[in-house]
Write a protein that holds these residues in place. Structure first.
Motif, PDB file in Angstrom:
ATOM      1  N   ALA A 140      34.832  27.708 -38.204  1.00  0.00           N
ATOM      2  CA  ALA A 140      35.530  26.829 -39.140  1.00  0.00           C
ATOM      3  C   ALA A 140      36.517  25.911 -38.445  1.00  0.00           C
ATOM      4  CB  ALA A 140      36.253  27.667 -40.190  1.00  0.00           C
ATOM      5  N   THR A 141      36.932  26.250 -37.222  1.00  0.00           N
ATOM      6  CA  THR A 141      37.907  25.426 -36.502  1.00  0.00           C
ATOM      7  C   THR A 141      37.239  24.372 -35.623  1.00  0.00           C
ATOM      8  OG1 THR A 141      38.034  26.855 -34.532  1.00  0.00           O
ATOM      9  CG2 THR A 141      39.439  27.429 -36.414  1.00  0.00           C
ATOM     10  N   ILE A 142      35.923  24.403 -35.532  1.00  0.00           N
ATOM     11  CA  ILE A 142      35.193  23.499 -34.639  1.00  0.00           C
ATOM     12  C   ILE A 142      34.915  22.181 -35.361  1.00  0.00           C
ATOM     13  CG2 ILE A 142      33.033  23.200 -33.346  1.00  0.00           C
ATOM     14  CD1 ILE A 142      33.026  26.290 -33.064  1.00  0.00           C
ATOM     15  N   PRO A 143      35.144  21.039 -34.732  1.00  0.00           N
ATOM     16  CA  PRO A 143      34.896  19.754 -35.405  1.00  0.00           C
ATOM     17  C   PRO A 143      33.471  19.659 -35.943  1.00  0.00           C
ATOM     18  CG  PRO A 143      36.058  19.413 -33.323  1.00  0.00           C
ATOM     19  CD  PRO A 143      35.687  20.858 -33.369  1.00  0.00           C
ATOM     20  N   PRO A 144      33.298  19.118 -37.134  1.00  0.00           N
ATOM     21  CA  PRO A 144      31.961  19.035 -37.748  1.00  0.00           C
ATOM     22  C   PRO A 144      30.942  18.268 -36.914  1.00  0.00           C
ATOM     23  CG  PRO A 144      33.680  18.534 -39.351  1.00  0.00           C
ATOM     24  CD  PRO A 144      34.349  18.607 -38.028  1.00  0.00           C
ATOM     25  N   ALA A 145      31.420  17.371 -36.031  1.00  0.00           N
ATOM     26  CA  ALA A 145      30.489  16.568 -35.231  1.00  0.00           C
ATOM     27  C   ALA A 145      29.788  17.378 -34.144  1.00  0.00           C
ATOM     28  CB  ALA A 145      31.227  15.396 -34.591  1.00  0.00           C
ATOM     29  N   ILE A 146      30.293  18.555 -33.802  1.00  0.00           N
ATOM     30  CA  ILE A 146      29.668  19.360 -32.746  1.00  0.00           C
ATOM     31  C   ILE A 146      28.317  19.845 -33.275  1.00  0.00           C
ATOM     32  CG2 ILE A 146      29.917  21.353 -31.242  1.00  0.00           C
ATOM     33  CD1 ILE A 146      31.994  19.065 -30.841  1.00  0.00           C
ATOM     34  N   PRO A 147      27.215  19.505 -32.589  1.00  0.00           N
ATOM     35  CA  PRO A 147      25.885  19.764 -33.150  1.00  0.00           C
ATOM     36  C   PRO A 147      25.449  21.221 -33.020  1.00  0.00           C
ATOM     37  CG  PRO A 147      25.668  18.778 -30.989  1.00  0.00           C
ATOM     38  CD  PRO A 147      27.140  18.800 -31.299  1.00  0.00           C
ATOM     39  N   HIS A 148      24.479  21.580 -33.848  1.00  0.00           N
ATOM     40  CA  HIS A 148      23.828  22.891 -33.749  1.00  0.00           C
ATOM     41  C   HIS A 148      22.513  22.712 -33.001  1.00  0.00           C
ATOM     42  CE1 HIS A 148      21.138  26.190 -35.028  1.00  0.00           C
ATOM     43  NE2 HIS A 148      22.239  26.912 -34.976  1.00  0.00           N
ATOM     44  N   MET A 149      22.272  23.555 -32.021  1.00  0.00           N
ATOM     45  CA  MET A 149      21.048  23.466 -31.231  1.00  0.00           C
ATOM     46  C   MET A 149      19.997  24.417 -31.787  1.00  0.00           C
ATOM     47  SD  MET A 149      20.498  24.295 -27.192  1.00  0.00           S
ATOM     48  CE  MET A 149      18.875  24.427 -26.462  1.00  0.00           C
ATOM     49  N   ASP A 150      18.889  23.850 -32.249  1.00  0.00           N
ATOM     50  CA  ASP A 150      17.713  24.632 -32.607  1.00  0.00           C
ATOM     51  C   ASP A 150      16.839  24.706 -31.358  1.00  0.00           C
ATOM     52  OD1 ASP A 150      14.707  24.614 -33.414  1.00  0.00           O
ATOM     53  OD2 ASP A 150      15.724  25.397 -35.186  1.00  0.00           O
ATOM     54  N   THR A 151      16.601  25.900 -30.857  1.00  0.00           N
ATOM     55  CA  THR A 151      15.935  26.044 -29.558  1.00  0.00           C
ATOM     56  C   THR A 151      14.531  25.452 -29.569  1.00  0.00           C
ATOM     57  OG1 THR A 151      17.195  28.078 -29.225  1.00  0.00           O
ATOM     58  CG2 THR A 151      15.371  27.668 -27.720  1.00  0.00           C
ATOM     59  N   ARG A 152      13.794  25.678 -30.629  1.00  0.00           N
ATOM     60  CA  ARG A 152      12.430  25.150 -30.708  1.00  0.00           C
ATOM     61  C   ARG A 152      12.445  23.621 -30.676  1.00  0.00           C
ATOM     62  NH1 ARG A 152       7.758  27.493 -32.193  1.00  0.00           N
ATOM     63  NH2 ARG A 152       8.890  29.329 -32.987  1.00  0.00           N
ATOM     64  N   GLU A 153      13.343  23.023 -31.443  1.00  0.00           N
ATOM     65  CA  GLU A 153      13.438  21.563 -31.462  1.00  0.00           C
ATOM     66  C   GLU A 153      13.910  21.022 -30.117  1.00  0.00           C
ATOM     67  OE1 GLU A 153      15.977  20.520 -34.680  1.00  0.00           O
ATOM     68  OE2 GLU A 153      14.553  21.156 -36.247  1.00  0.00           O
ATOM     69  N   ALA A 154      14.857  21.737 -29.494  1.00  0.00           N
ATOM     70  CA  ALA A 154      15.375  21.286 -28.199  1.00  0.00           C
ATOM     71  C   ALA A 154      14.284  21.335 -27.131  1.00  0.00           C
ATOM     72  CB  ALA A 154      16.560  22.150 -27.781  1.00  0.00           C
ATOM     73  N   LEU A 155      13.455  22.363 -27.160  1.00  0.00           N
ATOM     74  CA  LEU A 155      12.365  22.460 -26.195  1.00  0.00           C
ATOM     75  C   LEU A 155      11.342  21.343 -26.423  1.00  0.00           C
ATOM     76  CD1 LEU A 155      10.912  23.903 -23.908  1.00  0.00           C
ATOM     77  CD2 LEU A 155       9.947  25.487 -25.600  1.00  0.00           C
ATOM     78  N   ALA A 156      11.051  21.050 -27.693  1.00  0.00           N
ATOM     79  CA  ALA A 156      10.130  19.947 -27.990  1.00  0.00           C
ATOM     80  C   ALA A 156      10.700  18.619 -27.503  1.00  0.00           C
ATOM     81  CB  ALA A 156       9.856  19.897 -29.491  1.00  0.00           C
ATOM     82  N   ALA A 157      12.021  18.458 -27.617  1.00  0.00           N
ATOM     83  CA  ALA A 157      12.656  17.227 -27.134  1.00  0.00           C
ATOM     84  C   ALA A 157      12.571  17.139 -25.609  1.00  0.00           C
ATOM     85  CB  ALA A 157      14.110  17.174 -27.594  1.00  0.00           C
ATOM     86  N   LEU A 158      12.750  18.268 -24.919  1.00  0.00           N
ATOM     87  CA  LEU A 158      12.589  18.269 -23.469  1.00  0.00           C
ATOM     88  C   LEU A 158      11.175  17.862 -23.077  1.00  0.00           C
ATOM     89  CD1 LEU A 158      14.394  21.446 -22.026  1.00  0.00           C
ATOM     90  CD2 LEU A 158      15.158  19.077 -21.966  1.00  0.00           C
ATOM     91  N   LYS A 159      10.219  18.377 -23.804  1.00  0.00           N
ATOM     92  CA  LYS A 159       8.817  18.055 -23.505  1.00  0.00           C
ATOM     93  C   LYS A 159       8.563  16.564 -23.708  1.00  0.00           C
ATOM     94  CE  LYS A 159       4.156  19.789 -24.570  1.00  0.00           C
ATOM     95  NZ  LYS A 159       3.409  20.788 -25.384  1.00  0.00           N
ATOM     96  N   ALA A 160       9.123  16.008 -24.766  1.00  0.00           N
ATOM     97  CA  ALA A 160       8.954  14.574 -25.017  1.00  0.00           C
ATOM     98  C   ALA A 160       9.601  13.754 -23.907  1.00  0.00           C
ATOM     99  CB  ALA A 160       9.555  14.214 -26.378  1.00  0.00           C
ATOM    100  N   ARG A 161      10.774  14.175 -23.453  1.00  0.00           N
ATOM    101  CA  ARG A 161      11.433  13.476 -22.349  1.00  0.00           C
ATOM    102  C   ARG A 161      10.591  13.553 -21.085  1.00  0.00           C
ATOM    103  NH1 ARG A 161      17.015  16.173 -21.709  1.00  0.00           N
ATOM    104  NH2 ARG A 161      16.936  15.021 -19.739  1.00  0.00           N
ATOM    105  N   PHE A 162       9.962  14.688 -20.867  1.00  0.00           N
ATOM    106  CA  PHE A 162       9.099  14.845 -19.697  1.00  0.00           C
ATOM    107  C   PHE A 162       8.012  13.774 -19.683  1.00  0.00           C
ATOM    108  CE2 PHE A 162       5.345  17.314 -17.903  1.00  0.00           C
ATOM    109  CZ  PHE A 162       5.662  17.039 -16.587  1.00  0.00           C
ATOM    110  N   PHE A 163       7.411  13.525 -20.823  1.00  0.00           N
ATOM    111  CA  PHE A 163       6.381  12.486 -20.892  1.00  0.00           C
ATOM    112  C   PHE A 163       6.986  11.097 -20.726  1.00  0.00           C
ATOM    113  CE2 PHE A 163       3.945  15.887 -23.080  1.00  0.00           C
ATOM    114  CZ  PHE A 163       2.869  15.909 -22.208  1.00  0.00           C
TER     115      PHE A 163
END
Length: 447
Positions: A140-163
């Motif tokens: 509750a003390t963390i600024p709302p702008a700090i994102p939540h990392m979904d591991t599956r989505e983050a891995l898919a994003a890494l794969k897209a960056r790789f290409f």
């Protein structure tokens, strides 16, 4: 420099009242942000401060949160008992200094090699306890702008960056496929520092003094933070000390749990060790792309871009346990033969060597501060070119990459592990010949 000093003095009068600025100097290092040390004198006393900034708002455009939110997060961490710096003010548009904030300067050691050369006895326990405190900060003390990392989505994003970066490095493909096959179940989210490692902590004779660089913070799996600082690259040659270059994983995990952290899952830790090594391999490629696109034309970017070879070496060492014993025992194929000795007019190699020698003899002795750091980086860049011209080593293989990503090729394929081992040895010898893991890998693989 004078313009920066004048603008910063105006901002400091808003933050700290009347006074005078002196001793402004840029600190070395900082892969993404600028850090400037200075003193502010008021009432007859001078106090040390640090300005952390990006030169412009455009530089921050693709980041999930800006410096105002980062400063708020550092304030929240400090309020939660974490050894975070004390923020005294956040820059505004009218300051004309880009984006950033000012902190009181912590006077302690930050250089990893100096810390690891003679660490305080309590340091590993300090770091385990401090990480537990970070993970215990109330959401509750963390600024709302700090994102939540979904591991599956983050891995898919890494794969897209790789290409985006060519999609043709087999070892990176091997790691992506392994992560896809070993994706852990979602964890209860905590505040993840995101860059918790040697180089981002300050240490004095009493132990841990401060935790720096919160720009990669997010909500996610606590094991990500535990694993990141244990990557080979962040142990700075202390390969026999898997926990942050300081000691054993058992002691690190015990300190974390004793400090209030949750139970450590070794399999989850291994996933994140491989994931973050993969992440940094792509991060290095991204540095090169930033230079190529014109977003950041510093020589440091192209040099870091070649450090991908270090991470590929580490990924092979992490993943080779998946191969059958017969493949792990297979001899390596030979390297490509060295380039022939030059004759006739000066070659490209000789011209590069001449420029490097000139920088070393005529420029480096007179450089100071950040300019000296950049001079050394430039010499490193030319050294890479010299070795590359001799070796002609390449890491790209799109056909094999596609097979690894699809699962058609695995480390059970006869000769594949030996081929990958040879490739990463030869590439790392060109790009980072002093990387400690290179010598270790040569010994392990009988090279």
């Amino acid at each position: 420099m004078n313009d920066l000093a004048e603008r910063l003095a105006t901002a400091m009068r808003r933050f700290a009242g009347e006074g005078e600025l002196s001793a402004l100097s840029r600190l070395s290092g900082g892969a993404n942000m600028e850090s400037w040390a200075f003193e502010w004198s008021s009432g007859g006393r001078a106090a040390p401060y640090v300005l952390r900034r990006a030169p412009s708002a455009a530089y921050m455009a693709d980041r999930p949160f800006g410096h105002a939110d980062e400063a708020a997060l550092v304030i929240a961490a400090r309020a939660g008992g974490v050894k975070a710096p004390e923020v005294v003010g956040v820059l505004g548009d009218a300051d004309g200094l880009g984006t950033g904030y000012v902190m009181r300067r912590v006077m302690a050691e930050v250089a990893p090699t100096k810390i690891l050369g003679d660490p305080p006895p309590s340091l590993l326990a300090d770091l385990g306890r401090e990480l537990a405190r970070i993970h215990a900060i109330p959401l509750a003390t963390i600024p709302p702008a700090i994102p939540h990392m979904d591991t599956r989505e983050a891995l898919a994003a890494l794969k897209a960056r790789f290409f985006d970066y060519g999609g043709d490095r087999p070892v990176i493909a091997l790691a992506i496929r392994w992560c896809e096959d070993h994706l852990p179940a979602p964890a209860d989210p905590v505040l993840v520092h995101g860059d918790y490692r040697m180089g981002n902590v300050m240490v004095d004779a009493n132990g841990l003094a401060a935790v720096l660089d919160w720009e990669l913070a997010h909500l996610g799996d606590a094991h990500e933070d535990l694993a990141f600082g244990c990557m080979t690259v962040w142990r700075f040659g202390r390969l026999d000390r898997p926990a942050l270059g300081l000691g054993s994983l058992d002691d690190y995990f015990a300190a974390y749990e004793a400090g209030g952290g949750g139970p450590v899952d070794r399999d989850r830790f291994r996933f994140w060790l491989i994931y973050r090594t993969l992440w940094w391999a792509l991060g290095c490629l991204q540095m090169g792309e930033a230079w190529r696109s014109g977003a950041d034309r510093t020589v440091e970017r192209v040099v870091v871009g070649r450090r991908t070879a270090e991470q590929e070496l580490d990924l092979v060492r992490l993943l080779e346990t998946e191969a059958p014993e017969s493949e792990r025992a297979r001899p390596l194929p030979p390297s490509q033969p060295a380039a022939p000795a030059p004759t006739g007019e000066p070659t490209n190699r000789e011209m590069v060597q001449a420029v490097r020698d000139w920088i070393e003899g005529a420029i480096k002795p007179h450089a100071e501060g950040h300019a000296k750091f950049e001079t050394v980086v430039a010499m490193n860049a030319l050294g890479i070119v010299l070795r590359d011209l001799d070796a002609g080593t390449r890491a790209e293989d799109r056909a094999l990459t596609d097979e690894l990503l699809s699962g058609t090729a695995t480390l059970a394929r006869p000769g594949l592990l030996a081929k990958l081992r040879r490739a990463v040895l030869d590439k790392c010898a060109v790009d980072s010949p002093k990387y400690a893991a290179l010598a270790a890998a040569r010994a392990e693989w009988r090279q």
